[in-house]
Design an enzyme around this catalytic site. Structure first.
Site, PDB file in Angstrom:
ATOM      1  CD  GLU A  84      51.723  29.665  36.642  1.00  5.83           C
ATOM      2  OE1 GLU A  84      51.195  30.603  36.826  1.00  5.83           O
ATOM      3  OE2 GLU A  84      51.096  28.440  36.194  1.00  5.83           O
ATOM      4  CE  LYS A 109      54.878  29.601  45.965  1.00 13.13           C
ATOM      5  NZ  LYS A 109      55.194  30.661  46.899  1.00 13.13           N
ATOM      6  CG  ASP A 150      58.122  36.427  47.665  1.00  8.36           C
ATOM      7  OD1 ASP A 150      57.235  36.066  48.300  1.00  8.36           O
ATOM      8  OD2 ASP A 150      59.210  36.943  47.928  1.00  8.36           O
ATOM      9  NE  ARG A 154      47.048  32.620  51.090  1.00  8.70           N
ATOM     10  CZ  ARG A 154      48.030  31.922  50.712  1.00  8.70           C
ATOM     11  NH1 ARG A 154      48.183  31.039  49.883  1.00  8.70           N
ATOM     12  NH2 ARG A 154      49.072  32.379  51.602  1.00  8.70           N
ATOM     13  CE1 TYR A 204      47.963  32.346  41.385  1.00 14.00           C
ATOM     14  CE2 TYR A 204      49.474  33.887  41.002  1.00 14.00           C
ATOM     15  CZ  TYR A 204      48.927  33.309  41.774  1.00 14.00           C
ATOM     16  OH  TYR A 204      48.814  33.540  43.214  1.00 14.00           O
ATOM     17  CE  LYS A 217      59.122  28.460  47.809  1.00 17.06           C
ATOM     18  NZ  LYS A 217      58.258  28.513  48.695  1.00 17.06           N
ATOM     19  CB  CYS A 258      65.238  18.507  84.143  1.00 21.49           C
ATOM     20  SG  CYS A 258      63.878  19.693  83.627  1.00 21.49           S
ATOM     21  CB  CYS A 292      62.318  19.967  87.758  1.00 21.09           C
ATOM     22  SG  CYS A 292      62.326  18.341  86.877  1.00 21.09           S
ATOM     23  CB  CYS A 326      62.502  16.519  82.207  1.00 20.82           C
ATOM     24  SG  CYS A 326      61.951  16.592  83.792  1.00 20.82           S
ATOM     25  CB  CYS A 379      59.254  18.778  85.400  1.00 20.84           C
ATOM     26  SG  CYS A 379      60.272  19.839  84.253  1.00 20.84           S
TER      27      CYS A 379
HETATM   28  S1  IVH Z   1      48.683  28.479  42.006  1.00 22.50           S
HETATM   29  C1  IVH Z   1      45.435  25.977  44.120  1.00 22.50           C
HETATM   30  N1  IVH Z   1      50.617  29.996  40.706  1.00 22.50           N
HETATM   31  O1  IVH Z   1      52.001  30.910  46.083  1.00 22.50           O
HETATM   32  C2  IVH Z   1      46.864  26.461  43.678  1.00 22.50           C
HETATM   33  N2  IVH Z   1      50.497  30.265  43.108  1.00 22.50           N
HETATM   34  O2  IVH Z   1      52.421  28.838  48.147  1.00 22.50           O
HETATM   35  C3  IVH Z   1      46.811  28.019  43.347  1.00 22.50           C
HETATM   36  N3  IVH Z   1      51.795  31.899  43.787  1.00 22.50           N
HETATM   37  O3  IVH Z   1      48.744  31.016  47.244  1.00 22.50           O
HETATM   38  C4  IVH Z   1      48.059  28.691  43.462  1.00 22.50           C
HETATM   39  N4  IVH Z   1      52.773  32.492  42.103  1.00 22.50           N
HETATM   40  O4  IVH Z   1      49.840  33.139  46.317  1.00 22.50           O
HETATM   41  C5  IVH Z   1      49.913  29.695  41.865  1.00 22.50           C
HETATM   42  N5  IVH Z   1      52.006  31.087  39.546  1.00 22.50           N
HETATM   43  C6  IVH Z   1      51.566  30.872  40.559  1.00 22.50           C
HETATM   44  C7  IVH Z   1      52.139  31.595  41.699  1.00 22.50           C
HETATM   45  C8  IVH Z   1      51.124  31.197  42.925  1.00 22.50           C
HETATM   46  C9  IVH Z   1      52.822  32.742  43.454  1.00 22.50           C
HETATM   47  C10 IVH Z   1      51.385  31.842  45.264  1.00 22.50           C
HETATM   48  C11 IVH Z   1      49.948  32.070  45.482  1.00 22.50           C
HETATM   49  C12 IVH Z   1      49.918  30.834  46.232  1.00 22.50           C
HETATM   50  C13 IVH Z   1      50.855  30.481  46.886  1.00 22.50           C
HETATM   51  C14 IVH Z   1      51.098  29.024  47.298  1.00 22.50           C
END
Ligand code: IVH
Length: 714
Positions: free
Chosen positions: A127, A129, A131, A150, A239, A327, A421, A424, A444, A450
Site C-alpha cells: 500500500e 506510504k 506522507d 504519535r 491502515y 522508499k 589538528c 590544537c 588528533c 585539544c
Molecule cells: S504502518 C507498526 N502503513 O509511516 C507499523 N505506516 O515510517 C505502523 N505511514 O508511523 C505503520 N503510510 O506514520 C503504515 N500505509 C502505511 C503508512 C504508514 C504512512 C507512516 C506512519 C508511520 C510511518 C513509519
C-alpha cells in the site's frame, strides 16, 4: 545500497561511534523541528537516510549502540500546549528498504525467523506510504473517545477535538462486528489541491505558508484553536491498529476491509501478493501513479498478511519485523563545492565537511554535506571549486556522489587532509591496528590538551543521552570551558565555586543568563547529583562503552562501586589470576565484547582517569541499578536456550525473552536462572542439571511467557 553498505563495513570502531553520535544529534534536532515545531529542516529522504545509516552502523557495531539511539525512539518529545495522551499500545515506526534486494532480504528474514520452508507462501500486502502524520484513534463501543498524535511513540498529544473535525474520521462506527475497544491508526494528510489553496490563503494574509502538504497537515491538526483545524481540509486513511479487545480478523487484509465497513477511508491502492516479484510489480505500479494521486506518498509499505505471523514476528527496536517501507529513490542536484572544513569530534577524529553553494534538492536547501574521510575524497577525486552532484537519501545526507567535468582546465590540485589538528595543532595521525590496517579516519593526538576534544567530551557528558542536565547544552559547556571554569567532568558540579575562584562575576550577571536562568541551571545540576549508574558510565565516553554496554553493566553489576572495584582489579596486575577473574567477570555478559573490557581497563590504567573518577565520585551519588522491575516472570533472569526449538525459531525465542526483560546468555553458569532445553540438548543441559538450574521444555517456556500479546489491551 551495496556501495553504502561497503562504506559502513569500512568504518573503524571509532568512526562508527563518532558517526552514531553525530547521527543521534542530527536525528534529535530533526525530530524536534518536525514534531515540536512542524518546521522540518530535512526532507523525508534526508531524514530516512540518517536513520537508515544509523541502523546500518548499529547492525555492524551492535555494542556501539547509544543509550539515546534514535532507533529506539519513534519521534521527539512532545511539545507544550496539548495534554499528553498515552497510547494503549506504543505507536512504532517502520524500517526502510531502498532496493529490490532489501525487499528480498526482508522476506527472507521473515521466513528465517518463522522457520518457514521454501514451500510456504508468505502473503504480503502492499500500500502507499502516505506522507502525513500518524494519528491514533481510540474507539470504545464504536464511539470515538480519544485521538492522539504519535508523539514519542509511547505518549502523544491529545488532539481529540481537532480530529473530530476530519470527515474521514467516523465519530461512531457503522457496520457491525467491532470490538469493545480498539485503537485505529492511520495517516492524516492534505491533498495537493487543498495545500495549494491553503497556502495561497496564508500568503494573502501575509503569512509564510507551509513548506509542504505534510507540514500543513501537521500544523493544521496541532492547532490549539479547533476552529482553525476545522477550516483546514484534512483527510485520513486508516491502515493499522494498536490495542484491540478482541481479534477483528485473521489477516491485515480483512482487518482493513473491516475498517472500511466501519466507515473509514482506506487506500484504494491496497493490494495483496504471494511473491516478492509481484510485490515489486505493485511498487512499480504505485510509483507510476505517484504524480497523479493528488497527495504525497514517499514509498510503499509491505506487511505480512497473516496476523498470527505478525504476532510471532513482533518488533525490534522501534519497528515491526513484519512490515517495511520501500522508499522511492533519492533526488539529486548539482552545485559548487566552495570549501572543505574540518570538524574535530569527541574522540579526536577529523571529519571533512563540504560547504556548498546553497542548492535546492527536492524542495530543501542544502548547503553542506559530509565527506566522511580523506580516502573517500581521494576516491571520488573531489576538489574545492568543483561542481558536484549532491544526493539526499540512503546514506548520511546530504552526500556528494560525484564531480562534473573532472577533466576541465585549470582545476586546482587535489585536496589534502591537514596533518595537524585545526584546533590544537597537535599532529593528526591515522592509527594502524594490530592487524596492520590503517584507520580511514585521521585523529588528533592532542587528547585532553585539544580544546575541541575536551569540549566535545564535556558536551557528551551533560547531553541528554548521559547526565541530561537541563539548560546545560553545547553552547553553555563551550562557554564555561572557554572561560576556564569547566575543564573536566567534576568541575560541572563545582560550577558556582569555580566561577568565583576564577574571579569572574556571578553567573547571574553573565550575558545571556540572569537570576532565573542561573538559578535554574544550578538547580538542574544539583538535581543530577543523584544519577543512574548507566548514565554516568555512558557519559564518561569510554570507547566501546556506549548505551548498550553501560546499561548491561548497570543491570549486571547493580553497584557502581563494585563495578569499578572489578575494573580496578582487572587493571591492577595484568595477567594475574585476580586480574583475569575480574576481566572474565566484566566480559561474561552477553552483549559485552572484549573491546569494551580493554577500553575500560585502559581508561582505568590512566592515573588522570582515576583522579577524575575519584573527584567525580565525591560529587555524585550514583544510584545502584535495579534488577529489572518489569513484572514479567522472567524479568532480570538469565536464560539460556539449547537444543532444537519446535514452536519457534531461536531468534524468536531470544527476542521474546529480551522483550520481557530477561538476559539471554550463550553458556550455562552458576548465574543462569533458566535453561530452556529442546530435543537434542546435550552438554548445556547436563551442566544445568549439575548446577541445579531450573530447566524448562519449550512447552513450559511458552506457558510461562506466552507467545505474544498482539491482541492485548494493555
Ligand atoms: S504502518 C507498526 N502503513 O509511516 C507499523 N505506516 O515510517 C505502523 N505511514 O508511523 C505503520 N503510510 O506514520 C503504515 N500505509 C502505511 C503508512 C504508514 C504512512 C507512516 C506512519 C508511520 C510511518 C513509519
Amino acid at each position: 545500497m551495496a556501495k553504502q553498505r561497503a562504506e559502513v563495513d569500512a568504518l573503524s570502531e571509532a568512526e562508527a561511534r563518532a558517526e552514531l553520535a553525530r547521527l543521534a544529534t542530527e536525528i534529535n534536532l530533526a525530530d524536534a523541528a518536525y514534531y515540536q515545531r512542524d518546521d522540518p529542516h530535512l526532507t523525508d529522504a534526508e531524514y530516512d537516510a540518517l536513520r537508515q545509516r544509523n541502523l546500518a552502523i548499529e547492525a555492524a557495531f551492535p555494542h556501539l549502540k547509544r543509550k539515546d539511539s534514535p532507533s529506539d525512539k519513534v519521534g521527539a518529545r512532545i511539545g507544550d500546549g496539548f495534554s499528553k495522551s498515552e497510547h494503549l499500545v506504543p505507536m512504532l515506526s517502520l524500517g526502510n528498504a531502498f532496493s529490490d534486494q532489501d525487499v528480498e532480504d526482508f522476506s527472507a528474514k521473515i521466513a528465517r525467523f518463522l522457520g518457514l520452508s521454501g514451500d510456504d507462501t508468505i502473503t504480503l500486502t502492499a500500500e502507499p506510504k502516505i506522507d502525513g502524520l500518524s494519528l491514533n484513534l481510540l474507539y470504545q463501543k464504536g464511539k470515538l473517545v480519544r485521538a492522539s498524535t504519535r508523539g514519542d511513540g509511547a505518549v502523544g498529544e491529545d488532539v481529540t477535538a481537532n480530529a473530530r473535525t476530519i470527515s474521514d474520521v467516523p465519530e461512531q462506527f457503522g457496520g457491525k462486528d467491532w470490538p469493545d475497544e480498539i485503537e485505529v491508526r492511520g495517516e492524516v494528510y492534505m491533498t495537493h489541491a487543498d495545500f495549494a489553496a491553503l497556502n495561497s490563503r496564508e500568503h494573502e494574509a501575509g503569512r509564510k505558508g507551509f513548506a509542504n502538504p505534510r507540514n500543513a497537515a501537521a500544523g493544521s491538526l496541532r492547532q490549539l484553536d479547533v476552529s482553525v483545524t476545522k477550516s483546514r481540509p484534512l483527510r485520513f486513511f486508516a491502515y493499522a491498529w494498536g490495542a484491540v479487545s478482541a481479534p477483528v480478523a485473521e489477516t491485515q487484509w480483512d482487518t482493513v476491509a473491516k475498517f472500511a465497513e466501519w466507515g473509514f477511508s482506506v487506500n484504494l491502492l491496497f493490494s495483496r501478493h504471494e511473491t516478492t516479484q509481484n510485490l515489486l510489480a505493485a511498487y512499480a505500479d504505485i510509483e507510476r501513479q505517484r504524480a497523479t494521486l493528488g497527495y504525497d506518498i514517499d514509498g510503499v509499505v509491505y506487511k505480512v498478511d497473516r496476523l498470527d505471523w505478525q504476532a510471532r514476528l513482533g518488533f525490534v527496536s522501534r519497528a515491526p519485523r513484519w512490515a517495511v517501507a520501500h522508499k522511492f529513490p533519492a533526488e539529486t542536484a548539482t552545485t559548487l563545492l566552495e570549501a572543505i572544513e574540518i570538524q574535530v569530534g569527541r574522540t579526536g577524529s577529523l571529519t571533512p565537511v563540504a560547504r556548498l553553494s546553497p542548492v535546492t534538492v527536492g524542495g530543501v536547501v542544502v548547503s553542506n554535506a559530509t565527506l566522511h574521510n580523506e580516502d573517500e575524497i581521494a576516491r571520488k577525486d573531489i576538489r574545492i571549486g568543483d561542481t558536484v552532484t549532491v544526493q539526499r537519501a540512503g546514506d548520511v545526507i546530504p552526500q556528494i556522489t560525484g564531480v562534473l567535468d573532472p577533466g576541465r582546465k585549470g582545476r586546482p590540485a587535489p585536496w589534502a587532509m591537514p596533518e595537524t589538528c585545526p584546533v590544537c595543532s597537535s599532529p593528526a595521525i591515522r592509527e594502524i591496528d594490530d592487524k596492520g590496517t590503517e584507520d580511514v579516519r585521521r585523529r588528533c593526538t592532542g587528547g585532553l590538551i585539544c580544546a575541541a576534544q575536551t569540549v566535545e567530551r564535556l558536551k557528551h557528558f551533560v547531553s541528554r543521552q548521559a547526565l541530561d542536565i537541563d539548560g546545560l547544552g553545547s553552547k553553555q559547556v563551550a562557554l564555561f570551558h572557554e572561560r576556564g571554569v569547566v575543564k573536566s567532568f567534576p568541575d560541572i558540579f563545582q560550577l558556582e565555586a569555580r566561577i568565583a575562584e576564577a574571579g569572574l562575576p556571578p553567573l547571574a550577571e553573565w550575558e545571556g543568563f540572569g537570576e532565573t536562568s542561573a538559578k535554574k541551571l544550578f538547580d538542574a545540576i544539583e538535581a543530577r547529583r543523584r544519577i543512574e549508574f548507566a548514565a554516568v558510565l555512558k557519559g564518561l565516553g569510554i570507547r566501546h562503552v556506549g548505551r548498550t554496554v553501560s546499561g548491561l553493566y548497570e543491570r549486571n553489576f547493580l553497584s557502581w562501586s563494585r563495578f569499578w572495584e572489578t575494573v580496578a582489579r582487572a587493571a591492577e596486575a595484568p595477567e594475574s589470576e585476580t586480574a583475569e577473574a575480574a576481566r572474565a567477570e566484566l566480559a561474561a555478559i552477553d552483549g559485552v565484547g572484549n573491546a569494551a573490557v580493554d577500553a575500560l581497563v585502559s581508561f582505568y590504567s590512566d592515573p588522570a582517569s582515576r583522579e577524575m573518577l575519584t573527584a567525580l565520585d565525591a560529587e555524585l551519588d550514583v544510584l545502584d541499578g535495579e534488577a529489572a522491575s518489569d513484572d514479567s516472570p522472567v524479568s532480570g533472569k538469565t536464560i539460556v536456550f539449547t537444543g532444537k526449538l519446535e514452536k519457534m525459531t531461536r531468534d524468536e525465542a531470544k527476542a521474546r525473552a529480551t522483550m520481557l526483560g530477561a538476559k539471554v546468555s550463550g553458556s550455562v553458569s552458576a548465574k543462569t536462572d533458566i535453561l530452556v532445553a529442546g530435543p537434542g540438548a546435550g552438554s548445556k543441559l547436563k551442566k544445568a542439571e549439575t548446577l541445579g538450574i531450573k530447566t524448562l521444555t519449550e512447552e513450559e517456556w511458552i506457558t510461562l511467557v506466552g507467545s505474544g500479546r498482539y491482541f492485548d489491551c494493555a
